[in-house]
Design an enzyme around this catalytic site. Structure first.
Site, PDB file in Angstrom:
ATOM      1  N   GLU A  65       0.812  -1.213   0.000  1.00  0.00           N
ATOM      2  CA  GLU A  65       0.000   0.000   0.000  1.00  0.00           C
ATOM      3  C   GLU A  65       0.850   1.269   0.000  1.00  0.00           C
ATOM      4  O   GLU A  65       0.503   2.266  -0.646  1.00  0.00           O
ATOM      5  CB  GLU A  65      -0.957   0.002   1.187  1.00  0.00           C
ATOM      6  CG  GLU A  65      -2.012  -1.103   1.137  1.00  0.00           C
ATOM      7  CD  GLU A  65      -1.483  -2.491   1.469  1.00  0.00           C
ATOM      8  OE1 GLU A  65      -0.347  -2.584   1.980  1.00  0.00           O
ATOM      9  OE2 GLU A  65      -2.177  -3.483   1.207  1.00  0.00           O
ATOM     10  N   HIS A 134     -11.301  -5.819   8.798  1.00  0.00           N
ATOM     11  CA  HIS A 134     -12.092  -5.588   7.598  1.00  0.00           C
ATOM     12  C   HIS A 134     -13.264  -4.637   7.847  1.00  0.00           C
ATOM     13  O   HIS A 134     -14.179  -4.561   7.039  1.00  0.00           O
ATOM     14  CB  HIS A 134     -12.643  -6.908   7.047  1.00  0.00           C
ATOM     15  CG  HIS A 134     -11.603  -7.789   6.432  1.00  0.00           C
ATOM     16  ND1 HIS A 134     -10.774  -8.580   7.182  1.00  0.00           N
ATOM     17  CD2 HIS A 134     -11.237  -8.004   5.145  1.00  0.00           C
ATOM     18  CE1 HIS A 134      -9.959  -9.254   6.381  1.00  0.00           C
ATOM     19  NE2 HIS A 134     -10.220  -8.926   5.144  1.00  0.00           N
TER      20      HIS A 134
HETATM   21  C1  LIG Z   1      -1.630  -5.090   4.360  1.00  0.00           C
HETATM   22  C2  LIG Z   1      -2.675  -5.880   3.653  1.00  0.00           C
HETATM   23  N1  LIG Z   1      -3.067  -5.500   2.431  1.00  0.00           N
HETATM   24  C3  LIG Z   1      -4.057  -6.157   1.790  1.00  0.00           C
HETATM   25  C4  LIG Z   1      -4.650  -7.228   2.373  1.00  0.00           C
HETATM   26  C5  LIG Z   1      -5.809  -7.932   1.687  1.00  0.00           C
HETATM   27  N2  LIG Z   1      -5.412  -9.290   1.278  1.00  0.00           N
HETATM   28  C6  LIG Z   1      -5.696 -10.354   2.048  1.00  0.00           C
HETATM   29  S1  LIG Z   1      -5.004 -11.744   1.463  1.00  0.00           S
HETATM   30  C7  LIG Z   1      -4.336 -10.953   0.141  1.00  0.00           C
HETATM   31  C8  LIG Z   1      -3.478 -11.718  -0.806  1.00  0.00           C
HETATM   32  C9  LIG Z   1      -2.343 -12.387  -0.103  1.00  0.00           C
HETATM   33  O1  LIG Z   1      -1.531 -13.062  -0.981  1.00  0.00           O
HETATM   34  P1  LIG Z   1      -0.250 -13.847  -0.498  1.00  0.00           P
HETATM   35  O2  LIG Z   1       0.593 -12.992   0.379  1.00  0.00           O
HETATM   36  O3  LIG Z   1       0.397 -14.422  -1.698  1.00  0.00           O
HETATM   37  O4  LIG Z   1      -0.830 -14.982   0.439  1.00  0.00           O
HETATM   38  P2  LIG Z   1      -1.850 -16.123   0.032  1.00  0.00           P
HETATM   39  O5  LIG Z   1      -3.218 -15.550   0.103  1.00  0.00           O
HETATM   40  O6  LIG Z   1      -1.491 -16.576  -1.328  1.00  0.00           O
HETATM   41  O7  LIG Z   1      -1.656 -17.162   1.057  1.00  0.00           O
HETATM   42  C10 LIG Z   1      -4.671  -9.597   0.171  1.00  0.00           C
HETATM   43  C11 LIG Z   1      -4.282  -8.616  -0.840  1.00  0.00           C
HETATM   44  C12 LIG Z   1      -4.195  -7.609   3.661  1.00  0.00           C
HETATM   45  N3  LIG Z   1      -4.721  -8.656   4.306  1.00  0.00           N
HETATM   46  N4  LIG Z   1      -3.211  -6.922   4.272  1.00  0.00           N
END
Ligand SMILES: Cc1ncc(C[n+]2csc(CCOP(=O)(O)OP(=O)(O)O)c2C)c(N)n1
Lengths: 334, 403
Positions: A65, A134
């Site tokens: 972000e 959230h």
């Molecule tokens: C700081 C932050 N930004 C955005 C999100 C929203 N979000 C939740 S899961 C996700 C994707 C995560 O991807 P990854 O790190 O590859 O983990 P995976 O879901 O594949 O286990 C996002 C963008 C969040 N939880 N925290």
């Protein structure tokens, strides 16, 4: 030109249309954020934009972000109009350094030479059963930062009109989208959108004489419902939808409170140090001699946003608003 | 650039002034080779598997089977509305299980929001581990009990915590290592970079495990990072990076065990990238068909972590049909118990909202608690007022809308 019939539309679809129309009209408008491209955003607000305008105009960014908003600053410095999407209220926090130190201050630091026309869209607030992180109502953090406009629509018309105005603004705008109103519907024609009041103006959503409910975003429907319920108890409530927290429309608010003589500020973010304190103070400063009772606040409790199974106890509902309205009689009773 | 230095000398009539060259720059060679092997480390199906400890293999297998069943059960619970949301780790069980089993009792695990399984394999009560996702509290367990930090939803923010805890343990002279889990998307966050840097500079006893499952919600790795691999990112901070097949439980366990040993010996942190795949959608609320082809998912299903382990054990005669059945039955018992306990409504006390905000309640919170108590009492009291309003109403139609 054929005109589309006025049909039920959701706030989400009106926001999506506003982005599309802004991008079509002005090639300098760029959308960026997490999952805004192929997926169309987790709330589908950016749906179809990448397909229509290409990846360079609607860009899936790496998951960062601070990076999203920081690069938007650079893009704006070079003449683009970035519209960034923060996925959820609480995930915008990593970008606060950029927001507070740069986005809010660039115009001031450069004596007006380098304004930053950035729109930061933030889905905010609770009531959708989301787990931890959230459902934050983060508006007070933004309001406390000079240099940012902070706005939040509560109707489908405003969702469209205010987002268009935010993108067209030469100042940074934090555009707070009340998540639990995303699926709220209204009759709306995308091709003949209603004229809406400009950003910075409040709107009286319901006329009344006994007291004013001052509110915004997700709490607007709550207040309208409370006003209907209050009729049974002989109260004729006026409901003012602020729409814009910064700038603040002192005029509309004060005029209403002077008419009714009583006011309750309603919002779901925490009360202590929250927006209601500022609003109540302003109303008191301007309307002291017209007030029949102290300005009351109905807010979320001063706690971290609760888990979904308990959120209904936290969010100010119709009853809490009505209880406050009842307390406005204190002076006549004593 | 070369051009500018020659042009100074070529200036007609100008006195040639040679700048004193800077002191020779020495790239640091300690710690020694850091670059990961380009090919992910594998054990299962290779001759190296012969050297693996059969008891460990069997243990991993049993946990994999339970883990898979846990994932399918939790996903089913979302369909019945028993969980607000579940981010499944189906396909990634080898990472989850190896991460839990590689730890000594005294070590700490720092999970990400997807890692419920690692927490359960570490010994957490399966229901308590789901509290966050059911929505009755934010963290359903005491982190000290099994040394598992709260599942972290804001991505990568738990990584600096792991570094700090490991550092503190070392300052106290305790032989403790922290293992922190993060997704491929999370490696883009500033917190990831800051954590790695601190860990390397402090030589903190911490191990970072990146579960590269191909996607961050809809965003594929190619849009997330231009690095040759995520393990390569270690090099810039001065720590070794290791690549491992994330569907090969024994390989993940082996690589993590080496990294843990290294940390315990005081040689500092390691970044491990496990290459795996998220077989299910991001969460039950996500539509994965929007951003990927089913053929890709099917190809990965053929490289299933449970099946890979099963095949190895069968070939080596460590497992037979009876053993497979026994593991499946054990998992079924766990699932039935989980289902039964999750089907019982949790007993919630709304007054808990005020209990844990501060060590000592503020007067403002005490007032608000009194307000809520009065509301609750009024709503419990069937007063014949004809007033049908619900005291707890949120006023929001979408309140029932679960994501
Ligand atoms: C700081 C932050 N930004 C955005 C999100 C929203 N979000 C939740 S899961 C996700 C994707 C995560 O991807 P990854 O790190 O590859 O983990 P995976 O879901 O594949 O286990 C996002 C963008 C969040 N939880 N925290």
């Amino acid at each position: 030109m054929t005109t589309t019939a006025v049909k039920p539309a959701t706030m989400a679809s009106a926001l999506q249309r506003a982005l599309r129309d802004a991008m079509a009209e002005d090639p300098s408008v760029h959308v960026l954020g997490e999952d805004v491209g192929t997926l169309g955003g987790v709330f589908r607000i950016t749906d179809g934009l990448a397909a229509e305008f290409g990846d360079d105009r609607c860009t899936d960014t790496p998951l960062a972000e601070a990076g999203i908003l920081g690069t938007a600053v650079g893009m704006a410095m070079y003449g683009l109009r970035p519209v960034v999407e923060m996925q959820f209220d609480a995930f915008a926090y990593p970008s606060f350094e950029q927001l507070i130190s740069h986005v809010a201050k660039m115009r001031n630091r450069t004596r007006g030479a380098m304004p930053l026309p950035i729109t930061v869209r933030v889905p905010y607030g609770g009531g959708i059963g989301g787990v931890e992180h959230h459902s934050d109502s983060s508006e007070a953090y933004y309001m406390a930062t000079a240099g940012l406009h902070v706005v939040t629509p509560a109707t489908v018309d405003d969702a469209y009109g205010m987002l268009r105005a935010a993108i067209a603004s030469d100042d940074p705008v934090v555009f707070l989208e009340p998540k639990r109103l995303y699926w709220s519907k209204a009759q709306w024609s995308p091709d003949e959108p209603a004229a809406v009041e400009p950003i910075g103006r409040a709107v009286v959503r319901r006329r009344g004489t006994s007291a004013t409910l001052i509110t915004y975003g997700p709490s607007v429907p709550v207040c309208l419902e409370a006003a209907e319920a209050a009729r049974a108890e002989g109260w004729d409530l006026e409901v003012v939808d602020l729409r814009s927290l910064v700038p603040f429309d002192d005029e509309t608010v004060a005029a209403s409170v002077r008419r009714t003589g009583r006011a309750v500020v309603v919002h779901e973010s925490t009360g202590f140090g929250g927006p209601g304190g500022e609003i109540a103070a302003r109303v008191t400063e301007r309307c002291f001699h017209h007030l029949e009772a102290p300005v009351l606040r109905v807010a979320g409790f001063d706690i971290p946003y609760p888990p979904p199974m308990l959120e209904r106890h936290h969010l100010p509902g119709v009853d809490r608003v009505l209880d406050a309205v009842a307390r406005l009689q204190w002076e006549t009773e004593s | 650039m070369k051009k500018s230095s020659t042009s100074v000398q070529e200036l007609p009539g100008a006195a040639v002034r040679r700048p004193t060259p800077p002191p020779a720059w020495q790239p640091r060679t300690d710690p020694a080779p850091l670059l990961p092997d380009p090919e992910p480390f594998r054990v299962l199906g290779t001759p190296a598997a012969a050297g693996a400890d059969p008891a460990l293999l069997l243990r991993l297998y049993t946990e994999l089977v339970r883990g898979r069943r846990y994932n399918t059960q939790a996903t089913a619970l979302t369909k019945q509305g028993r969980l607000a949301v579940y981010p499944s780790s189906t396909g990634q069980e080898a990472c989850e299980v190896a991460a839990a089993l590689v730890l000594e009792d005294r070590d700490w695990l720092f999970p990400s929001y997807r890692d419920t399984l690692a927490a359960v394999a570490r010994g957490l009560d399966p229901v308590q581990a789901l509290t966050l996702l059911r929505g009755d509290w934010h963290t359903g367990y005491d982190p000290h009990e099994h040394r598992v930090a709260p599942l972290s939803t804001p991505l990568a923010t738990q990584l600096p915590h792991a570094v700090g805890l490991a550092h503190a343990a070392r300052l106290k002279g305790d032989d403790v290592v922290a293992l922190a889990l993060v997704g491929d998307g999370g490696t883009s966050e500033g917190d990831f970079h800051e954590a790695l840097n601190f860990a390397a500079v402090w030589r903190a006893p911490v191990v970072f495990l990146v579960q590269n499952n191909g996607f961050a919600i809809s965003v594929p790795l190619a849009k997330q990072s231009a690095a040759p691999s995520l393990a390569h990112k270690a090099v810039g901070y001065g720590m070794p990076g290791r690549l491992v097949d994330g569907n090969d439980a024994i390989a993940v366990h082996t690589v993590l065990a080496e990294a843990m040993d290294r940390a315990r010996r005081g040689e500092g942190p390691t970044l491990v990238e496990a290459v795996t795949y998220r077989v299910e959608a991001h969460t039950n609320a996500d539509d994965a068909t929007r951003y990927r082809e089913d053929s890709e998912v099917q190809a990965w299903r053929a490289h299933d972590p449970v099946k890979l382990m099963e095949r190895e054990l069968l070939e080596r005669g460590v497992l037979d049909e009876a053993g497979i059945k026994k593991a499946a039955e054990g998992a079924e018992v766990m699932a039935a118990r989980l289902r039964e306990r999750m089907n019982a409504e949790p007993t919630l006390d709304p007054m808990d909202l005020f209990t844990h905000v501060y060590a000592e309640q503020t007067t403002q919170l005490a007032e608000q608690a009194a307000l809520l108590r009065a509301e609750l009492e009024a709503s419990a009291d069937p007063a014949p007022s004809g007033d049908a309003r619900d005291a707890g109403s949120t006023g929001g139609e979408a309140a029932g809308e679960r994501r």
